[in-house]
Design a protein around this motif. Structure first.
Motif, PDB file in Angstrom:
ATOM      1  N   ILE A  95       0.526  -1.209  -0.419  1.00  0.00           N
ATOM      2  CA  ILE A  95      -0.531   0.018  -0.072  1.00  0.00           C
ATOM      3  C   ILE A  95       0.971   0.907   0.163  1.00  0.00           C
ATOM      4  O   ILE A  95       0.689   2.377  -0.769  1.00  0.00           O
ATOM      5  CB  ILE A  95      -0.441  -0.528   1.240  1.00  0.00           C
ATOM      6  N   VAL A  96       2.085   1.268   0.561  1.00  0.00           N
ATOM      7  CA  VAL A  96       3.046   2.107   1.140  1.00  0.00           C
ATOM      8  C   VAL A  96       3.003   2.870  -0.434  1.00  0.00           C
ATOM      9  O   VAL A  96       3.484   3.666  -1.082  1.00  0.00           O
ATOM     10  CB  VAL A  96       4.340   2.237   1.946  1.00  0.00           C
ATOM     11  N   GLU A  97       4.144   1.428  -1.161  1.00  0.00           N
ATOM     12  CA  GLU A  97       4.430   1.820  -2.356  1.00  0.00           C
ATOM     13  C   GLU A  97       3.054   2.689  -3.327  1.00  0.00           C
ATOM     14  O   GLU A  97       4.228   3.385  -4.651  1.00  0.00           O
ATOM     15  CB  GLU A  97       4.969   0.626  -3.268  1.00  0.00           C
ATOM     16  N   LEU A  98       2.731   1.653  -3.016  1.00  0.00           N
ATOM     17  CA  LEU A  98       0.960   2.008  -4.409  1.00  0.00           C
ATOM     18  C   LEU A  98       1.322   3.983  -4.327  1.00  0.00           C
ATOM     19  O   LEU A  98       1.422   4.424  -5.114  1.00  0.00           O
ATOM     20  CB  LEU A  98      -0.567   1.242  -4.091  1.00  0.00           C
ATOM     21  N   VAL A  99       0.951   3.995  -2.735  1.00  0.00           N
ATOM     22  CA  VAL A  99       0.356   5.510  -2.791  1.00  0.00           C
ATOM     23  C   VAL A  99       1.722   6.241  -2.851  1.00  0.00           C
ATOM     24  O   VAL A  99       1.347   7.875  -3.566  1.00  0.00           O
ATOM     25  CB  VAL A  99       0.320   5.641  -1.115  1.00  0.00           C
ATOM     26  N   GLY A 113      -3.673  10.975  -0.926  1.00  0.00           N
ATOM     27  CA  GLY A 113      -3.808   9.937   0.902  1.00  0.00           C
ATOM     28  C   GLY A 113      -4.696   9.807   1.666  1.00  0.00           C
ATOM     29  O   GLY A 113      -5.227   9.687   2.405  1.00  0.00           O
ATOM     30  N   ARG A 114      -6.322  10.676   1.866  1.00  0.00           N
ATOM     31  CA  ARG A 114      -6.963  10.494   2.428  1.00  0.00           C
ATOM     32  C   ARG A 114      -7.772   9.096   1.868  1.00  0.00           C
ATOM     33  O   ARG A 114      -8.451   8.985   2.469  1.00  0.00           O
ATOM     34  CB  ARG A 114      -7.685  12.438   1.844  1.00  0.00           C
ATOM     35  N   SER A 115      -7.665   9.199   0.287  1.00  0.00           N
ATOM     36  CA  SER A 115      -8.876   7.607  -0.146  1.00  0.00           C
ATOM     37  C   SER A 115      -7.578   6.550   0.402  1.00  0.00           C
ATOM     38  O   SER A 115      -8.394   5.401   0.821  1.00  0.00           O
ATOM     39  CB  SER A 115      -8.755   8.027  -1.089  1.00  0.00           C
ATOM     40  N   ALA A 116      -6.658   6.308   0.791  1.00  0.00           N
ATOM     41  CA  ALA A 116      -5.183   5.585   1.494  1.00  0.00           C
ATOM     42  C   ALA A 116      -6.315   5.466   2.566  1.00  0.00           C
ATOM     43  O   ALA A 116      -6.324   3.861   2.762  1.00  0.00           O
ATOM     44  CB  ALA A 116      -4.225   5.642   0.840  1.00  0.00           C
ATOM     45  N   LYS A 117      -6.158   6.561   3.634  1.00  0.00           N
ATOM     46  CA  LYS A 117      -6.750   5.977   4.746  1.00  0.00           C
ATOM     47  C   LYS A 117      -8.381   5.460   4.530  1.00  0.00           C
ATOM     48  O   LYS A 117      -8.829   4.723   5.349  1.00  0.00           O
ATOM     49  CB  LYS A 117      -6.824   7.284   5.684  1.00  0.00           C
ATOM     50  N   LYS A 153      -4.031   4.306  -7.756  1.00  0.00           N
ATOM     51  CA  LYS A 153      -2.915   4.417  -8.035  1.00  0.00           C
ATOM     52  C   LYS A 153      -2.507   5.899  -8.808  1.00  0.00           C
ATOM     53  O   LYS A 153      -0.959   6.119  -9.083  1.00  0.00           O
ATOM     54  CB  LYS A 153      -2.491   3.318  -9.585  1.00  0.00           C
ATOM     55  N   ASN A 154      -2.793   6.513  -9.500  1.00  0.00           N
ATOM     56  CA  ASN A 154      -2.309   7.650 -10.584  1.00  0.00           C
ATOM     57  C   ASN A 154      -2.998   8.820 -11.087  1.00  0.00           C
ATOM     58  O   ASN A 154      -4.420   8.385 -11.149  1.00  0.00           O
ATOM     59  CB  ASN A 154      -1.142   7.219 -11.479  1.00  0.00           C
ATOM     60  N   SER A 186       2.889  10.259  -9.547  1.00  0.00           N
ATOM     61  CA  SER A 186       2.238  10.767 -10.376  1.00  0.00           C
ATOM     62  C   SER A 186       2.215  12.273 -11.183  1.00  0.00           C
ATOM     63  O   SER A 186       1.705  12.824  -9.722  1.00  0.00           O
ATOM     64  CB  SER A 186       1.729   9.633 -10.887  1.00  0.00           C
ATOM     65  N   HIS A 187       1.664  11.749 -12.298  1.00  0.00           N
ATOM     66  CA  HIS A 187       1.490  13.429 -12.370  1.00  0.00           C
ATOM     67  C   HIS A 187       0.215  13.483 -13.542  1.00  0.00           C
ATOM     68  O   HIS A 187       0.109  12.289 -14.350  1.00  0.00           O
ATOM     69  CB  HIS A 187       2.506  13.605 -13.921  1.00  0.00           C
ATOM     70  N   ALA A 188      -0.719  14.222 -13.204  1.00  0.00           N
ATOM     71  CA  ALA A 188      -1.907  14.018 -13.831  1.00  0.00           C
ATOM     72  C   ALA A 188      -1.636  14.352 -15.216  1.00  0.00           C
ATOM     73  O   ALA A 188      -0.777  15.105 -15.637  1.00  0.00           O
ATOM     74  CB  ALA A 188      -2.791  14.635 -13.464  1.00  0.00           C
ATOM     75  N   PRO A 189      -3.015  13.781 -16.099  1.00  0.00           N
ATOM     76  CA  PRO A 189      -1.763  14.633 -18.004  1.00  0.00           C
ATOM     77  C   PRO A 189      -2.668  15.813 -17.762  1.00  0.00           C
ATOM     78  O   PRO A 189      -2.140  16.856 -18.787  1.00  0.00           O
ATOM     79  CB  PRO A 189      -3.800  13.351 -18.588  1.00  0.00           C
TER      80      PRO A 189
END
Lengths: 633, 123
Positions: A223-227, A303-307, A313-314, A233-236
């Motif tokens: 999870i840490v790696e994914l977050v 970060g918030r959604s991970a909680k 993912k990006n 990551s860059h949003a287009p």
């Protein structure tokens, strides 16, 4: 010197000049004030502005420019002109240079603080990790640091302790608080044979579990790696700002020069006035707000959604979620619990006996149901040989010298079935049961009905999506009748039944003709569909391949999170757009005002006001991102 | 007359800015030297990255050593979006970043505010 120290230096040295500015309209002249201003500003330029100038020079040599270029050129121009003015006895603008530096540094001090707030999610996740574990070594329980726990270790967990790594309980039972990893607020009861997740907290009982995943393989580590990846990551949409620094800054310099030339040469303004307009243009145009708009919102949103147990993912996913018109669900394991049970057997004991021998080595959920039933009925299955899969239809093998098969109704194209069995099949299917045919010696000998009930939360999840105006579709390999019965129970709009495992992606493509599609699934066979869909949403309980293919992962396996994930993504993306909008508007409107285009109606912007406005907008962009933490979803 | 000189100088300066920042200039690039089973490149962070384009050999473990000499807060992080790296770079300290070279391709990196850019080429 740190930014904070530079800011305080600039502030303290600016105060006397501020006092001087206030006294001036009162006609109180401090003797030698020009020299005092020169002294104070010189110190500010060396100590506080020096790093800006160095950095601007270093990047200019490499044909690059950045916000430091603007700050450095703006303040240096005001400073150098003021020295000339002082020597030729004209009004000086030392305070402009000093105030701009102070405000820019103020903005950076706050910005630094906010940025470390925004990036706190990963650190908090890492902190969840247990520090040590009580491991059984040589018959004794010893406490060892986490990094010495190896796969296969037996670990004892007492009440109140953290589960160190991922594993399976071998002895004892307890309730475990998994909220930190899954976001699920209710404690979960676990017995021997159940999986436990590292970093979760044991509530009441004591148990021993076998470590299965350690180090970077644990769920928390992944999870840490994914977050981390999502946050960097860059949003287009950001591609826009990627080019900003290298293109925007030189253009601003050109506009500033043009401003100066127009005022001085064409409009006949004094050298001092023309310069001040040019300096204001340079200062207000700093693009730092543009640069901060996307990354800070992305960081806070993911970060918030991970909680909440939703891993995005990006940035690309966030953007695509906005356009989704249809949400497609896999049935088994996604809408339903994925734990099917045998409900009816048509035929004698031979039916379950043959089925069990064919399904013994299969990992298909339906096979597990058959095996469980055979075990419960205490039927010993003979060993089958010469297995051959009939893709999407079933399997064939040799049992006790005879050809046997198990499979779906698609097999009926190949074998004969009595009308009585056909009738029975239709009746069972209308009850939302999956019917499996069992054959021996080229003849169908009976039916097994298996049911996989929908999850309790599926209905509510569909209602939430409908409220959002989205169309829901169920995609399944099951036949039309069973699929329809389940769809009616949970309230799904459309059903595409009888889909062969390899054809899911194809159906997604067909649905994409009506607009972008999100696909929710969990199995290995869902991976192509997850990749094909505009937004792939993988269930956390799913296979690694599914999780790898999805753009959003729902750790909790709760379909209601689909709606939450969509909502959070939309909010984050909208915040990015809002931030970019304000940052652009500010620059687009600010530059002409600073250039004196509206001087005719008395609207001008002094360099120090421009500096303050610039600091304010950077700060408000970061604040708006941090406020995402409070947004209602 | 003075105004004419200023005008000519100003226009000339605009021309210089266009040539300097938008002209086609050589980019500072470097190929990694492989020693044993390890390739290392030192990157100096000062007004951008030197080198800006780095070539790495595929399959050989690589380390980039970033040293930030610039005090600009713009450059205080280096971000590799493809590898999930967001590394803080304290000033005047060397920070090592391990790069996964298993897949060939071009990987961009940027500063924390996405204002300065660099590129890795794995082949």
């Amino acid at each position: 010197m740190s930014i904070t120290k530079r800011f305080w230096t600039a502030l303290v040295l600016s105060v006397p000049m501020l006092i001087n500015m206030v006294l001036m309209p009162l006609h109180i002249e401090v003797p030698g004030s020009k020299w005092i201003q020169f002294g104070l500003t010189t110190v500010i330029m060396i100590v506080a502005a020096g790093p800006f100038i160095q950095s601007a020079w270093a990047s200019a040599k490499k044909h690059h420019s950045n916000m430091d270029t603007l700050v450095a050129i703006g303040t240096a121009t005001a400073y150098i002109y003021s020295i000339y003015a002082m020597l030729t006895n004209q009004p000086v603008y030392f305070e402009s240079a000093a105030f701009v530096i102070t405000f820019v540094l103020l903005g950076q001090v706050f910005e630094e603080r906010m940025r470390s707030n925004a990036s706190g999610a990963v650190a908090k996740l890492v902190d969840l990790q247990a520090k040590d574990a009580e491991v059984l070594r040589g018959g004794k329980v010893v406490r060892v640091p986490l990094d010495q726990v190896v796969q296969g270790d037996l670990i004892r967990v007492r009440p109140g302790q953290k589960v160190a790594v991922d594993g399976e309980i071998v002895d004892g039972s307890s309730t475990i608080d998994e909220s930190m990893v899954t976001g699920e607020s209710m404690p979960v009861t676990k017995h021997a044979g159940d999986k436990v997740i590292g970093a979760t907290i044991n509530n009441t009982g004591t148990f021993t579990f076998r470590a299965e995943k350690v180090g970077s393989d644990t769920m928390l580590a992944q999870i840490v790696e994914l977050v981390k990846k999502a946050q960097t990551s860059h949003a287009p949409i950001q591609k826009l700002t990627d080019k900003v620094a290298d293109v925007f800054v030189p253009i601003v310099l050109i506009i500033a020069l043009a401003t100066f030339l127009v005022w001085y040469v064409a409009l006949g303004a004094t050298l001092a006035h023309a310069l001040i307009f040019a300096v204001a243009v340079v200062v207000i145009a700093c693009p730092c707000a543009l640069g901060l708009a996307t990354p800070t919102a992305l960081m806070v949103g993911t970060g918030r959604s991970a909680k909440m147990g939703i891993l995005i993912k990006n940035g690309e996913v966030l953007e695509e979620v906005n356009d989704v018109r249809t949400v497609v669900f896999d049935k088994t394991g996604t809408i339903t619990a994925g734990k099917p049970v045998v409900t009816d057997i048509v035929g004698d004991n031979q039916v379950i006996r043959v089925a069990a021998s064919l399904e013994a080595s299969s990992e298909h959920p339906l096979a597990e149901a058959v095996m469980a039933k055979a075990k419960a009925m205490q039927i010993e299955a003979p060993v089958a040989t010469d297995f051959a899969a009939i893709s999407g239809k079933g399997v064939r093998a040799t049992v006790e010298g005879q050809e046997a098969f198990v499979g779906s109704e698609k097999l009926l194209e190949d074998y004969l079935v009595s009308d009585a069995l056909r009738e029975k099949m239709a009746q069972l299917q209308d009850e939302a049961k999956t019917v499996v045919f069992v054959g021996l010696g080229g003849k169908v000998i009976g039916l097994i009905a298996i049911q996989d009930a929908p999850k309790a939360t599926s209905k509510e999840a569909m209602a939430a999506l409908h409220k959002r105006g989205l169309k829901t579709v169920m995609l399944t390999g099951d036949n039309e009748r069973v699929a329809r019965a389940i769809a009616d129970q949970v309230g799904i709009d459309d059903v595409v039944a009888g889909v062969l495992p390899g054809a899911k992606a194809e159906h997604i493509q067909r649905l994409q003709q009506d607009g972008p599609v999100a696909f929710v699934g969990d199995g290995i066979n869902d991976a192509p569909a997850l990749t094909t869909a505009d937004v792939g949403i993988a269930m956390g309980s799913g296979t690694d391949i599914a999780i790898e293919s999805g753009g959003i992962i729902l750790v909790k396996n709760d379909l209601r999170d689909v709606d939450r994930a969509l909502s959070l993504s939309k909010q984050t993306f909208n915040r990015i757009k809002l931030n970019l909008f304000w940052a652009f508007i500010y620059n687009v409107l600010g530059i002409p005002v600073a250039a004196g285009v509206f001087a005719g109606i008395g609207l001008t912007l002094s360099p120090e006001l421009a500096g303050l406005a610039m600091a304010f907008i950077s700060l408000s962009v970061v604040t708006s991102s941090v406020l995402l933490n409070r947004a209602r979803i | 007359m003075a105004k004419l000189i200023v005008l000519i100088a100003g226009v000339a300066l605009i021309g210089f800015i266009i040539w300097w920042f938008f002209g086609n200039h050589a980019v500072d690039s470097e190929a990694a030297s492989v020693e044993g089973n390890q390739q290392t490149v030192a990157v100096t962070v000062k007004g951008g990255y030197s080198p800006e384009v780095i070539e790495l050999k595929r399959g050989v473990p690589a380390t980039l050593n970033f040293t930030r000499l610039d005090s600009s807060s713009c450059l205080d992080h280096v971000v590799f979006p493809d590898f999930g790296v967001n590394q803080e770079l304290p000033q005047n300290q060397t920070e090592s970043i391990a790069i996964d070279t298993s897949k060939p391709g071009e990987y961009a990196w940027a500063c924390g505010m996405d204002m300065f850019h660099g590129k890795l080429i794995v082949k």
